[in-house]
Design a protein around this motif. Sequence first.
Motif, PDB file in Angstrom:
ATOM      1  N   SER A 163      70.529  70.673  82.539  1.00  0.00           N
ATOM      2  CA  SER A 163      69.579  69.495  83.418  1.00  0.00           C
ATOM      3  C   SER A 163      68.324  69.582  82.748  1.00  0.00           C
ATOM      4  O   SER A 163      67.767  70.763  82.502  1.00  0.00           O
ATOM      5  N   LYS A 164      67.083  68.289  82.646  1.00  0.00           N
ATOM      6  CA  LYS A 164      66.177  68.351  82.731  1.00  0.00           C
ATOM      7  C   LYS A 164      65.599  67.023  83.245  1.00  0.00           C
ATOM      8  O   LYS A 164      66.385  66.127  83.751  1.00  0.00           O
ATOM      9  N   LEU A 165      64.155  67.224  83.179  1.00  0.00           N
ATOM     10  CA  LEU A 165      63.674  66.042  83.629  1.00  0.00           C
ATOM     11  C   LEU A 165      64.482  64.980  83.235  1.00  0.00           C
ATOM     12  O   LEU A 165      64.452  64.727  81.303  1.00  0.00           O
ATOM     13  N   ILE A 166      63.874  63.504  83.408  1.00  0.00           N
ATOM     14  CA  ILE A 166      64.253  62.348  83.145  1.00  0.00           C
ATOM     15  C   ILE A 166      62.526  61.900  82.198  1.00  0.00           C
ATOM     16  O   ILE A 166      61.875  62.670  82.047  1.00  0.00           O
ATOM     17  N   ASP A 167      63.111  61.262  80.350  1.00  0.00           N
ATOM     18  CA  ASP A 167      62.426  61.816  80.178  1.00  0.00           C
ATOM     19  C   ASP A 167      62.659  59.910  79.804  1.00  0.00           C
ATOM     20  O   ASP A 167      63.765  59.128  79.237  1.00  0.00           O
ATOM     21  N   THR A 168      61.483  58.753  79.947  1.00  0.00           N
ATOM     22  CA  THR A 168      62.026  57.672  79.727  1.00  0.00           C
ATOM     23  C   THR A 168      61.457  57.237  78.358  1.00  0.00           C
ATOM     24  O   THR A 168      60.045  57.480  77.802  1.00  0.00           O
ATOM     25  N   GLU A 169      61.393  55.910  77.448  1.00  0.00           N
ATOM     26  CA  GLU A 169      60.853  55.079  76.838  1.00  0.00           C
ATOM     27  C   GLU A 169      59.528  55.334  76.649  1.00  0.00           C
ATOM     28  O   GLU A 169      58.585  55.224  75.864  1.00  0.00           O
ATOM     29  N   THR A 170      58.900  54.596  77.644  1.00  0.00           N
ATOM     30  CA  THR A 170      57.751  54.255  77.936  1.00  0.00           C
ATOM     31  C   THR A 170      56.712  54.904  79.182  1.00  0.00           C
ATOM     32  O   THR A 170      57.722  55.303  79.935  1.00  0.00           O
ATOM     33  N   SER A 171      56.450  55.572  78.209  1.00  0.00           N
ATOM     34  CA  SER A 171      55.596  56.569  79.472  1.00  0.00           C
ATOM     35  C   SER A 171      55.239  55.692  80.649  1.00  0.00           C
ATOM     36  O   SER A 171      54.165  54.304  80.997  1.00  0.00           O
ATOM     37  N   PRO A 172      55.010  56.369  81.500  1.00  0.00           N
ATOM     38  CA  PRO A 172      54.858  56.074  83.255  1.00  0.00           C
ATOM     39  C   PRO A 172      53.685  55.180  82.643  1.00  0.00           C
ATOM     40  O   PRO A 172      53.008  54.395  83.671  1.00  0.00           O
ATOM     41  N   ALA A 173      52.437  56.199  82.605  1.00  0.00           N
ATOM     42  CA  ALA A 173      51.396  56.009  82.335  1.00  0.00           C
ATOM     43  C   ALA A 173      51.179  54.424  81.614  1.00  0.00           C
ATOM     44  O   ALA A 173      49.852  53.256  82.337  1.00  0.00           O
ATOM     45  N   MET A 174      51.731  54.223  81.059  1.00  0.00           N
ATOM     46  CA  MET A 174      51.467  52.928  79.858  1.00  0.00           C
ATOM     47  C   MET A 174      52.004  52.070  80.475  1.00  0.00           C
ATOM     48  O   MET A 174      51.242  50.946  80.183  1.00  0.00           O
ATOM     49  N   ALA A 175      53.438  52.408  81.389  1.00  0.00           N
ATOM     50  CA  ALA A 175      54.302  51.378  81.571  1.00  0.00           C
ATOM     51  C   ALA A 175      53.125  50.636  83.144  1.00  0.00           C
ATOM     52  O   ALA A 175      52.824  49.276  83.557  1.00  0.00           O
ATOM     53  N   ALA A 291      67.071  51.620  88.633  1.00  0.00           N
ATOM     54  CA  ALA A 291      66.020  50.339  88.292  1.00  0.00           C
ATOM     55  C   ALA A 291      64.407  50.428  88.283  1.00  0.00           C
ATOM     56  O   ALA A 291      64.105  49.910  86.924  1.00  0.00           O
ATOM     57  N   LEU A 292      64.100  51.985  88.423  1.00  0.00           N
ATOM     58  CA  LEU A 292      63.272  52.144  87.778  1.00  0.00           C
ATOM     59  C   LEU A 292      62.847  52.867  86.670  1.00  0.00           C
ATOM     60  O   LEU A 292      61.981  52.608  85.353  1.00  0.00           O
ATOM     61  N   ILE A 293      64.125  53.464  86.373  1.00  0.00           N
ATOM     62  CA  ILE A 293      64.351  53.959  85.310  1.00  0.00           C
ATOM     63  C   ILE A 293      64.755  52.816  83.837  1.00  0.00           C
ATOM     64  O   ILE A 293      63.235  52.934  83.062  1.00  0.00           O
ATOM     65  N   GLU A 294      65.000  51.439  84.129  1.00  0.00           N
ATOM     66  CA  GLU A 294      64.701  50.578  83.778  1.00  0.00           C
ATOM     67  C   GLU A 294      64.059  50.197  83.384  1.00  0.00           C
ATOM     68  O   GLU A 294      63.381  49.187  82.547  1.00  0.00           O
ATOM     69  N   ALA A 295      63.134  49.869  84.275  1.00  0.00           N
ATOM     70  CA  ALA A 295      61.481  49.450  84.278  1.00  0.00           C
ATOM     71  C   ALA A 295      60.544  50.189  82.758  1.00  0.00           C
ATOM     72  O   ALA A 295      59.730  49.719  83.147  1.00  0.00           O
ATOM     73  N   LEU A 296      61.030  51.079  82.657  1.00  0.00           N
ATOM     74  CA  LEU A 296      60.135  51.829  82.206  1.00  0.00           C
ATOM     75  C   LEU A 296      60.370  52.166  80.825  1.00  0.00           C
ATOM     76  O   LEU A 296      60.489  52.904  80.038  1.00  0.00           O
ATOM     77  N   GLY A 297      61.990  51.248  80.627  1.00  0.00           N
ATOM     78  CA  GLY A 297      62.560  50.793  78.821  1.00  0.00           C
ATOM     79  C   GLY A 297      63.643  51.798  79.097  1.00  0.00           C
ATOM     80  O   GLY A 297      64.369  51.718  78.178  1.00  0.00           O
ATOM     81  N   GLY A 298      64.257  52.881  80.171  1.00  0.00           N
ATOM     82  CA  GLY A 298      65.560  53.208  79.838  1.00  0.00           C
ATOM     83  C   GLY A 298      65.102  54.829  79.211  1.00  0.00           C
ATOM     84  O   GLY A 298      63.762  54.749  79.344  1.00  0.00           O
ATOM     85  N   GLU A 299      65.850  55.599  79.574  1.00  0.00           N
ATOM     86  CA  GLU A 299      65.940  56.885  79.698  1.00  0.00           C
ATOM     87  C   GLU A 299      65.632  57.447  77.610  1.00  0.00           C
ATOM     88  O   GLU A 299      66.339  56.449  76.419  1.00  0.00           O
ATOM     89  N   THR A 300      65.199  57.841  77.135  1.00  0.00           N
ATOM     90  CA  THR A 300      65.496  58.180  76.005  1.00  0.00           C
ATOM     91  C   THR A 300      66.151  59.139  74.930  1.00  0.00           C
ATOM     92  O   THR A 300      66.698  59.787  75.896  1.00  0.00           O
ATOM     93  N   ALA A 301      66.480  58.555  73.762  1.00  0.00           N
ATOM     94  CA  ALA A 301      68.055  58.609  73.812  1.00  0.00           C
ATOM     95  C   ALA A 301      67.791  60.504  73.407  1.00  0.00           C
ATOM     96  O   ALA A 301      68.907  61.596  72.940  1.00  0.00           O
TER      97      ALA A 301
END
Length: 302
Positions: A163-175, A291-301
């Motif tokens: 497992s790993k921490l969720i990582d999104t395409e857009t950082s929460p701070a920038m979003a 929905a939150l992950i999608e709002a942050l641009g989805g997860e990194t590949a």
Amino acid sequence: MLWFRNLQIYRLSPDHKLSSEHIATELAKRPFVPCGSMDMESCGWVPPARHAPEDFALARQDAVLVCLKTEEKVLPAAVVKDVLDDRVQHIEAEENRKVGRKEQRELKDRIVDELLPRAFTRCRSHRALIDLANGLIIVDAASAAKAEYLLSTLRETLGSLPSKLIDTETSPAMAMTDWLTTEAPDAFTIGQDAELKVPGDEGSIARFKRQVMDSDEVRQHLDVGKIATRLALAFGERLTFTLTEALEIKSLAMLDVLKDEVKDMDAETQDALFESQMALLIGELRGFIPALIEALGGETAK
């Protein structure tokens, strides 16, 4: 009330091969045992529901609720120091010599051993929901350290836990900063609490409470380069929460629509009420987190 207030969210590897049966079997092999007289701390798994005392992993809707209990001895440093000072003074007076640092360390170790059996204990419990259907582990913990402790213990218990921490395409701070300058994404609305900070360890911080976020005051801080590190948000008409720059969810709470659903739950017993609340928790998290992950641009590949 079964509810998670603070969320640390992890992604399970697609090839995790976990099952509710395996989790339950392995957790039952490491039950919580209270501290022995010479133990500083102890941890182990306990049944997450009182009405199911044999179930160390409560499986519902392809999700598994688990609970880690920890116990630690409370031995204040000031108490140890007072006893040590008395011992040192007594030795120096009786033997007319100076007690060196090495001897003081040895005295301190013996004092701790003497006091441990009489020390008070403090117990804590932390829960996690392992959503096998959606490949998520959601830990109800206010800090990443507490969540990592639970995951580390779970990993030791199960043998592995990819497992790993969720990582999104857009950082929460920038979003969050973008949302403050434009608008929140669909299904989300901005609340009235925020923390804005100049990037860097020494950057100045502005905190707002019960402040309309589209005000000139907030905009001035954004114009000079501050970014959002915390932001109060609402998800539809059901949930409120605070999002942090580390993608932590703080103070997750129900809005009136959801509170009314809880009040209207048709449960004749506390056992049935717990089951209804667990179903509600699973359902709400399965709607909210994607929905939150999608709002942050989805997860990194990666």
